[in-house]
Design a protein around this motif. Structure first.
Motif: not given
Length: 263
Positions: A207, A229-231, A233, A262
């Motif tokens: 992450p 990227k989706e991962a 934050q 997370k």
């Protein structure tokens, strides 16, 4: 905050180790030190074990000979991780610290639980940036570090904060004056040489946290958010310049805690 010392790669590094929980290593920016995080640390240490080093040439750490490439500084941090036997930490780097974090992720991603860039970028210096590094080296050599610091620090804060946060600006200057002049020059040369690491960001298997300030005059948000990227934050702090750890410590701490929660 009490400093501890570790010998890594022939260099004595000063660092702070406090708090409990997920190990989080915070790396400061150019002409900074662990003191950059004085306002943020108390907000994190209840849920994180914070390790905050002074990078080589900065703060109370040694200033060895030679160019401080991002890879060399990353190797210092990798050796510190091994030395402290903390397992896989989260490494978050501010500005210069972010360039180091990316070099660390490229060479030693297996050592990291996650990583992040705080007001930093995966892009290298462009020609104008490289020219600026040479000018900065010249200023330090010919006019001294205090003249350089006096010119540098005001650019790090959002313009409005120069008026409203004089204490923070003064503290940042004071921290800057604790940098070894030779260390500053050697670091400038290392930053000037750094490659494009957007591919490292794209290939990240862990992450990633990206933090930017809407008022950052040094690294605008689009240069921090260069890979999506989706991962990842992404946190944008309204009104903060390049120094959210001093300008908006509560919001920076919130972003870090939301990220570490997370993991």
């Amino acid at each position: 905050m009490d400093k501890r010392y570790a010998d890594v790669n022939g260099t004595r590094l000063a660092y702070i180790d406090r708090g409990q929980g997920t190990p989080v290593i915070l790396l400061h920016g150019f002409c900074g030190s662990s003191a950059y995080y004085d306002e943020v640390a108390p907000l994190l240490e209840g849920r994180c074990r914070l390790i905050i080093p002074d990078l080589r040439g900065h703060g109370a750490s040694d200033a060895p000979e030679g160019t401080y490439t991002m890879e060399a500084i990353a190797d210092d941090i990798a050796a510190l991780i091994d030395r402290l036997n903390i397992g896989r930490p989260v490494v978050l780097g501010h500005s210069l610290g972010g360039y180091v974090t990316l070099a660390l992720a490229e060479k030693h991603e297996d050592k990291l639980l996650a990583f992040g860039l705080l007001h930093s970028t995966a892009f290298p210096d462009d020609e104008k940036g490289k020219e600026g590094r040479l000018k900065a080296m010249e200023t330090i050599r010919e006019q001294g570090l205090p003249v350089f610091i006096e010119g540098l620090i005001p650019k790090l804060f959002a313009p409005a904060h120069l008026e409203t946060m004089p204490e923070a600006v003064r503290k940042a200057k004071e921290i800057g004056l604790g940098t070894s002049p030779e260390g500053a020059v050697r670091t400038l040369e290392g930053m000037r040489q750094r490659p494009d690491r957007n591919a490292v960001l794209s290939a990240a298997q862990v992450p990633v946290l990206l933090v930017a300030g809407t008022g950052d005059q040094i690294i605008p948000p689009q240069r921090t958010f260069s890979v999506n990227k989706e991962a990842f934050q992404r946190s944008q702090i309204d009104g903060a310049g390049h120094m959210s750890m001093m300008e908006a410590p509560g919001e920076l701490a919130q972003a870090v805690l939301a990220f570490t929660a997370k993991l």
